[in-house]
Design an enzyme around this catalytic site. Structure first.
Site, PDB file in Angstrom:
ATOM      1  N   LYS A 149       1.028  -1.237   0.021  1.00  0.00           N
ATOM      2  CA  LYS A 149       0.081   0.073  -0.017  1.00  0.00           C
ATOM      3  C   LYS A 149       0.632   1.261  -0.140  1.00  0.00           C
ATOM      4  CE  LYS A 149      -3.856   1.953   2.753  1.00  0.00           C
ATOM      5  NZ  LYS A 149      -4.728   1.532   3.676  1.00  0.00           N
ATOM      6  N   SER A 224      -9.181   1.773   2.634  1.00  0.00           N
ATOM      7  CA  SER A 224      -8.594   2.337   2.058  1.00  0.00           C
ATOM      8  C   SER A 224      -7.540   1.668   1.279  1.00  0.00           C
ATOM      9  CB  SER A 224      -7.645   3.618   3.116  1.00  0.00           C
ATOM     10  OG  SER A 224      -6.965   2.758   4.115  1.00  0.00           O
ATOM     11  N   SER A 225      -7.443   0.433   1.455  1.00  0.00           N
ATOM     12  CA  SER A 225      -6.467  -0.586   0.903  1.00  0.00           C
ATOM     13  C   SER A 225      -7.042  -0.871  -0.654  1.00  0.00           C
ATOM     14  CB  SER A 225      -5.850  -1.933   1.591  1.00  0.00           C
ATOM     15  OG  SER A 225      -5.663  -1.044   3.087  1.00  0.00           O
ATOM     16  N   ILE A 245      -7.926   0.707   9.546  1.00  0.00           N
ATOM     17  CA  ILE A 245      -8.498   1.389  10.575  1.00  0.00           C
ATOM     18  C   ILE A 245      -9.949   1.362  10.828  1.00  0.00           C
ATOM     19  CG2 ILE A 245      -8.608   3.497   9.520  1.00  0.00           C
ATOM     20  CD1 ILE A 245      -7.630   5.128  11.926  1.00  0.00           C
ATOM     21  N   GLY A 246     -10.673   1.040   9.962  1.00  0.00           N
ATOM     22  CA  GLY A 246     -12.224   0.832   9.939  1.00  0.00           C
ATOM     23  C   GLY A 246     -12.784  -0.029   9.052  1.00  0.00           C
ATOM     24  N   GLY A 247     -11.713  -0.874   8.580  1.00  0.00           N
ATOM     25  CA  GLY A 247     -12.169  -1.901   7.476  1.00  0.00           C
ATOM     26  C   GLY A 247     -11.476  -2.060   6.330  1.00  0.00           C
ATOM     27  N   SER A 248     -10.351  -1.179   6.461  1.00  0.00           N
ATOM     28  CA  SER A 248      -9.625  -0.825   5.085  1.00  0.00           C
ATOM     29  C   SER A 248      -8.853  -1.906   4.460  1.00  0.00           C
ATOM     30  CB  SER A 248      -8.509   0.232   5.422  1.00  0.00           C
ATOM     31  OG  SER A 248      -9.050   1.393   6.023  1.00  0.00           O
TER      32      SER A 248
END
Length: 585
Positions: A149, A224-225, A245-248
């Site tokens: 990433k 985000s990934s 951080i929240g499902g990334s």
């Protein structure tokens, strides 16, 4: 101003009377994001970053062309079909050499990037690393090309996190995980795309553009990934590294039909990795692997959890990978839920959990119903207020001087509202839209150091209450939905609420992973027409719009365990994967 007005009207049509006046009061919000660099300076920095990417892609294409001319015998098609375990075996025994594997994946990545825009640049040093690889022949990942990433530190490369202010600040050295991967013989060869500022589960930024879903370009790859999800889901990488951080990690895995694992925070080193909210402790981000299958995730964890990492970062507990737990076949008692009670799942999300539950019961496991504790309080007060404890000030500062990506605009409008207006709108919206009201209250932040301490204490209490609930239910693990299927573009920023299925486990610091188990069926699309949602508010309506048109897209489920039981989580994921595969045979 028009954007602010539309935001207020989208939240709740009955607030239309408020929208014009409120928009006038806060028209200066947009100006806040235009401080810092001038438009010309920002444009120049973006162009420079795009030129660097173009140059790296062109140089890699030239190298691949030269290699193919001199090695016409290379069977790239066969190499690309091998699983990671098959590939590592052939590399170790010498029936394949790292060079042919490297160039096969490099060529596939370059081709895929033209369609999906998933890469932020080729790591040209990988060509040099290939030449000296034999010194790490005993590494568990010897000869394996690996994608990383964009926010992973790699010497002499930017980790921009999609914001202009971070450009032209190349890393002075590799991050710890990149060092360990190289020590284990892996070859990091490409950096992958991210959303602007990382805090979004779309995958688009004004520097590198928007990444598309490998199964349907009209859909997002997640975030985000998201660059990792697209590249792995499209076959351009068989192992990659993301952050969550929240499902990334988990949402791109769900959207792109791959596997992804978020370990217990602290299990893997974060040294040398960039983030927007460094120092934020309530909802920790952590790195983790993404791959085609669960065995690949486990092998990656085994490779990373080694003495070299423990030496480079002594803050990481020296806990090697426990293969005995991963390979165990002991029957488990597993909690399950089809809905978290906050966001009604799409039909395919709920169906996938039901189908996997039946398969696990057939394999001898015991499944018992489970409910999350007080989610309607936890999401705004512990998660939103935890991540944005400063009222989003740091995030807005990072965006100064940067064009705001279309995928992020709807999300940041409420962040930029003055504190008094957030509180006023939260009060006024309470009767019409309680969820939005609560989140606006959370966006006010903690207000003081004492408020931050109180928030941290509340998080600690909630973690202990949840663990006690698991003990009461006597469960070893949890089976639950993961957000999906892949959204239509530009909905993620409007639907932070639907990340409830993944965000909770970041707060709890529980390891969690996603396995792809099904695809959206015509019956799911038909059932979606009757979707109402838990609250039947504007967010529920937007979710229905976001997931429509998903027939044929992958659907996953999520497996969760208690902190530091990462191997048990992977073991459950592996069993789910095997049972689903057997059921389709």
């Amino acid at each position: 101003m028009e954007g602010i007005k539309r935001y207020l009207e989208n939240i709740e049509p009955r607030t239309a009377a408020l929208s014009t006046g409120a928009a006038c009061m806060i028209g200066t919000v947009v100006v806040l994001l235009q401080k810092g660099y001038t438009h010309r300076e920002a444009k120049a920095k973006i162009q420079k970053a795009q030129n660097r990417r173009t140059d790296s892609l062109q140089r890699a294409e030239h190298a691949v062309l030269q290699y193919n001319k001199s090695h016409p015998e290379t069977d790239s098609a066969l190499i690309l079909t091998l699983s990671l375990s098959e590939l590592t075996k052939k590399l170790q025994e010498g029936s394949l050499n790292p060079e042919e594997v490297f160039y096969s994946y490099m060529e596939k990545t370059l081709d895929l990037n033209k369609d999906l825009n998933c890469c932020t640049g080729i790591l040209l040093e990988s060509f040099d690393q290939l030449k000296t690889l034999d010194s790490n022949r005993k590494g568990l990942l010897y000869g394996v090309p690996i994608s990383i990433k964009e926010n992973y530190g790699y010497k002499n490369y930017d980790s921009s996190c999609g914001v202009v202010i971070n450009l032209d600040h190349p890393a002075k050295k590799d991050s710890v995980l990149v060092e360990v991967l190289k020590k284990q013989g892996a070859i990091p060869f490409v950096k992958t795309n991210i959303p602007q500022a990382l805090l979004n589960y779309e995958c688009s930024n004004p520097i590198f553009g928007q990444t598309l879903n490998p199964h349907n370009p009209l859909k997002t790859s997640g975030g985000s990934s998201g660059g990792e999800g697209a590249l792995i889901g499209g076959g351009g990488s068989l192992l990659g590294m993301g952050t969550d951080i929240g499902g990334s990690i988990r949402i791109p895995a769900s959207f792109c039909g791959t596997s992804g694992f978020k370990p217990t925070p602290g299990r893997l080193s974060t040294q040398g990795m960039s983030s927007i909210y460094r120092g934020q402790k309530s909802v920790p981000s952590c790195p983790g692997p993404m791959a085609r299958d669960v065995d690949s995730l486990a092998l990656c964890m085994q490779a990373l959890l080694c003495d070299h990492m423990f030496s480079l970062d002594p803050t990481v507990p020296p806990m090697p990978f426990n293969a005995q737990i991963y390979q165990s076949s002991k029957p488990l008692r597993i909690g399950y839920l089809e809905s978290d009670g906050y966001t009604q799942p799409s039909p395919s999300m709920a169906r996938s959990v039901r189908e996997v539950k039946a398969l696990l019961e057939g394999a001898g496991h015991t499944l018992v119903p489970y409910r999350h504790l007080n989610l309607e309080y936890v999401l705004p007060e512990l998660i939103t207020k935890g991540i944005l404890a400063d009222g989003a000030t740091t995030l807005l500062q990072k965006l100064e001087g940067s064009p705001v990506d279309p995928s992020l605009r709807a999300q940041i409008v409420p962040y930029a509202l003055p504190l008094w207006l957030k509180k006023t709108l939260s009060f006024l919206l309470k009767p019409f839209s309680p969820r939005v009201s609560d989140v606006l209250g959370g966006l006010c932040g903690v207000g003081s150091v004492q408020g931050l301490w109180n928030q941290h204490a509340a998080v600690e209490d909630y973690i202990q209450e949840t663990i006690a609930e698991w003990r009461k239910c006597n469960i070893d693990a949890l089976l639950c939905p993961v957000t999906g299927p892949a959204y239509n573009h530009l909905y993620c920023g409007k639907l932070t609420s639907a990340a409830s299925y993944t965000l909770l486990f970041n707060l709890l610091q529980f390891p969690a992973g996603v396995v792809s188990v099904s695809t959206v069926k015509a019956e799911d699309e038909e059932e979606l027409k009757n979707y109402k949602g838990v609250y039947q508010d504007q967010w529920d309506k937007l979710f229905k719009q976001a997931v429509c048109g998903g027939e044929g897209l992958p659907v996953g489920v999520q497996c969760v365990t208690l902190p530091w039981q990462d191997e048990l989580c992977l073991r459950l994921m592996k069993e789910v994967e095997q049972l689903v595969k057997q059921s389709k045979a």
